[in-house]
Design a protein around this motif. Structure first.
Motif, PDB file in Angstrom:
ATOM      1  N   LYS A   1       0.661  -1.114  -0.011  1.00  0.00           N
ATOM      2  CA  LYS A   1       0.099  -0.076  -0.286  1.00  0.00           C
ATOM      3  C   LYS A   1       0.872   1.545  -0.259  1.00  0.00           C
ATOM      4  O   LYS A   1       0.394   2.011  -0.938  1.00  0.00           O
ATOM      5  CB  LYS A   1      -1.134   0.240   1.228  1.00  0.00           C
ATOM      6  N   ILE A   2       2.357   1.369   0.500  1.00  0.00           N
ATOM      7  CA  ILE A   2       3.005   2.186   0.567  1.00  0.00           C
ATOM      8  C   ILE A   2       3.472   3.004  -0.654  1.00  0.00           C
ATOM      9  O   ILE A   2       3.458   3.744  -0.923  1.00  0.00           O
ATOM     10  CB  ILE A   2       3.868   2.483   1.638  1.00  0.00           C
ATOM     11  N   PRO A   3       4.190   1.407  -1.403  1.00  0.00           N
ATOM     12  CA  PRO A   3       4.945   1.946  -2.933  1.00  0.00           C
ATOM     13  C   PRO A   3       3.813   2.614  -3.462  1.00  0.00           C
ATOM     14  O   PRO A   3       3.410   3.290  -4.382  1.00  0.00           O
ATOM     15  CB  PRO A   3       5.538   1.266  -2.992  1.00  0.00           C
ATOM     16  N   THR A   4       1.850   2.242  -3.597  1.00  0.00           N
ATOM     17  CA  THR A   4       1.146   2.191  -4.236  1.00  0.00           C
ATOM     18  C   THR A   4       0.797   4.062  -4.087  1.00  0.00           C
ATOM     19  O   THR A   4       0.148   4.698  -5.118  1.00  0.00           O
ATOM     20  CB  THR A   4       0.111   1.255  -4.173  1.00  0.00           C
ATOM     21  N   LEU A   5       0.941   4.219  -3.001  1.00  0.00           N
ATOM     22  CA  LEU A   5       0.460   5.971  -2.285  1.00  0.00           C
ATOM     23  C   LEU A   5       1.149   6.112  -2.610  1.00  0.00           C
ATOM     24  O   LEU A   5       0.647   8.086  -3.345  1.00  0.00           O
ATOM     25  CB  LEU A   5      -0.113   5.755  -0.379  1.00  0.00           C
ATOM     26  N   ASP A   6       2.665   6.015  -2.656  1.00  0.00           N
ATOM     27  CA  ASP A   6       3.250   6.718  -2.590  1.00  0.00           C
ATOM     28  C   ASP A   6       3.453   7.325  -4.526  1.00  0.00           C
ATOM     29  O   ASP A   6       3.859   8.366  -5.062  1.00  0.00           O
ATOM     30  CB  ASP A   6       4.709   6.259  -2.676  1.00  0.00           C
ATOM     31  N   GLU A   7       3.537   6.381  -5.929  1.00  0.00           N
ATOM     32  CA  GLU A   7       3.019   6.270  -7.333  1.00  0.00           C
ATOM     33  C   GLU A   7       1.924   7.441  -7.231  1.00  0.00           C
ATOM     34  O   GLU A   7       1.832   7.968  -8.280  1.00  0.00           O
ATOM     35  CB  GLU A   7       2.961   5.591  -7.561  1.00  0.00           C
ATOM     36  N   LYS A   8       1.447   7.196  -6.239  1.00  0.00           N
ATOM     37  CA  LYS A   8      -0.499   8.047  -6.594  1.00  0.00           C
ATOM     38  C   LYS A   8      -0.448   9.878  -6.346  1.00  0.00           C
ATOM     39  O   LYS A   8       0.072  10.615  -6.908  1.00  0.00           O
ATOM     40  CB  LYS A   8      -0.951   7.905  -5.634  1.00  0.00           C
ATOM     41  N   VAL A   9       0.714   9.884  -5.264  1.00  0.00           N
ATOM     42  CA  VAL A   9       1.095  11.034  -4.679  1.00  0.00           C
ATOM     43  C   VAL A   9       2.304  11.836  -6.191  1.00  0.00           C
ATOM     44  O   VAL A   9       1.906  12.965  -6.739  1.00  0.00           O
ATOM     45  CB  VAL A   9       2.401  11.094  -3.517  1.00  0.00           C
ATOM     46  N   LYS A  10       3.160  11.171  -6.547  1.00  0.00           N
ATOM     47  CA  LYS A  10       3.992  11.873  -8.288  1.00  0.00           C
ATOM     48  C   LYS A  10       2.984  12.013  -8.983  1.00  0.00           C
ATOM     49  O   LYS A  10       3.628  12.784  -9.506  1.00  0.00           O
ATOM     50  CB  LYS A  10       4.820  10.706  -7.930  1.00  0.00           C
ATOM     51  N   SER A  11       2.095  10.626  -9.397  1.00  0.00           N
ATOM     52  CA  SER A  11       1.028  11.008 -10.653  1.00  0.00           C
ATOM     53  C   SER A  11       0.179  12.362  -9.903  1.00  0.00           C
ATOM     54  O   SER A  11      -0.465  12.805 -11.323  1.00  0.00           O
ATOM     55  CB  SER A  11      -0.173   9.458 -10.679  1.00  0.00           C
ATOM     56  N   ALA A  12      -0.148  13.020  -8.945  1.00  0.00           N
ATOM     57  CA  ALA A  12      -1.247  13.637  -9.156  1.00  0.00           C
ATOM     58  C   ALA A  12      -0.060  14.630  -8.758  1.00  0.00           C
ATOM     59  O   ALA A  12      -0.989  15.763  -9.468  1.00  0.00           O
ATOM     60  CB  ALA A  12      -1.704  13.780  -7.129  1.00  0.00           C
ATOM     61  N   TRP A  13       1.107  15.249  -8.268  1.00  0.00           N
ATOM     62  CA  TRP A  13       1.871  16.443  -8.787  1.00  0.00           C
ATOM     63  C   TRP A  13       2.161  16.394  -9.992  1.00  0.00           C
ATOM     64  O   TRP A  13       2.395  17.701 -10.769  1.00  0.00           O
ATOM     65  CB  TRP A  13       3.367  15.751  -8.071  1.00  0.00           C
ATOM     66  N   SER A  14       2.389  15.837 -11.018  1.00  0.00           N
ATOM     67  CA  SER A  14       2.555  15.486 -12.680  1.00  0.00           C
ATOM     68  C   SER A  14       1.416  16.330 -13.198  1.00  0.00           C
ATOM     69  O   SER A  14       1.606  17.527 -14.036  1.00  0.00           O
ATOM     70  CB  SER A  14       2.654  14.051 -12.558  1.00  0.00           C
ATOM     71  N   GLN A  15       0.119  16.050 -12.433  1.00  0.00           N
ATOM     72  CA  GLN A  15      -1.215  17.200 -12.964  1.00  0.00           C
ATOM     73  C   GLN A  15      -1.060  18.380 -12.756  1.00  0.00           C
ATOM     74  O   GLN A  15      -1.219  19.084 -13.008  1.00  0.00           O
ATOM     75  CB  GLN A  15      -2.238  16.087 -12.451  1.00  0.00           C
TER      76      GLN A  15
END
Length: 216
Positions: free
Chosen positions: A44-58
């Motif tokens: 779950k932690i790396p999954t949420l970490d990737e979501k943060v990065k994806s959201a920042w890209s937007q």
């Protein structure tokens, strides 16, 4: 002698079978452990970490979209209000500064870099607001079709920025909560200690989480 050899051979065969059965059960135990860890949220932690990065890209994508609109906006205003040189220059300089500060996946955890990025974007927003106020003094500019099209695009972009920032804030909140609460905090200490608390946007003004009203 033959009887002794048969017994020895049988013993070796039995030992090999026992070893294979033990290996079989070890593999099953390992698979069960993997499924158990997966069910307990170890990923779950790396999954949420990737979501943060994806959201920042937007977030970056929408800010870049706004920056791309500005040159045409400045040129259009200049065509009707060239005497407003100070305001036009302020917008150009603020845009240059805002686009020079980049926060990527490597610097997303840097509070100072994040603050610099936010400050530069706030300065650009302020310069754009002053530029928009200029149009009130020039009726022909306000009715120009190119100007009206840029108005619509800028309004849409400001709304997209607000949505992207909201999604990023929520993604960071979910990630930070996971690594600071049980059982995520356990997995963080054991497997993901290199992933720190994420820096989030800070509201520095009243209604800062809302898109500004762009009126011409």
């Amino acid at each position: 002698m033959s009887m002794y050899y048969d017994r020895y051979s049988s013993a070796r065969t039995g030992s090999a079978r026992t070893g294979l059965r033990a290996l079989h059960w070890q593999c099953l135990a390992l698979l069960c452990l993997c499924f158990t860890l997966s069910g307990c949220g170890v990923n779950k932690i790396p999954t949420l970490d990737e979501k943060v990065k994806s959201a920042w890209s937007q977030v970056e994508n929408q800010y870049q979209r706004r920056a791309d609109l500005i040159p045409n906006l400045v040129e259009t205003v200049k065509g009707y209000a060239s005497q407003e040189q100070e305001t036009l220059t302020a917008v150009i300089e603020a845009r240059s500064k805002a686009t020079s500060i980049q926060v990527d996946a490597d610097t997303l955890n840097n509070p100072e870099q994040m603050q610099q990025f936010q400050q530069a974007q706030r300065q650009l927003s302020g310069a754009l607001s002053r530029l928009m106020a200029v149009s009130e003094r020039y009726p022909e500019l306000k009715s120009n079709q190119n100007f009206l099209a840029l108005q619509s695009q800028l309004e849409g972009t400001e709304n997209r920025i607000a949505v992207a920032r909201r999604d990023f804030i929520q993604s960071v909140e979910a990630y930070n909560t996971e690594i600071r609460t049980f059982p995520g905090s356990i997995w963080h200490k054991i497997m993901y200690s290199d992933l720190p608390i994420r820096e989030n946007f800070e509201a520095t003004a009243e209604n800062a989480d809302q898109a500004p009203q762009v009126k011409f």
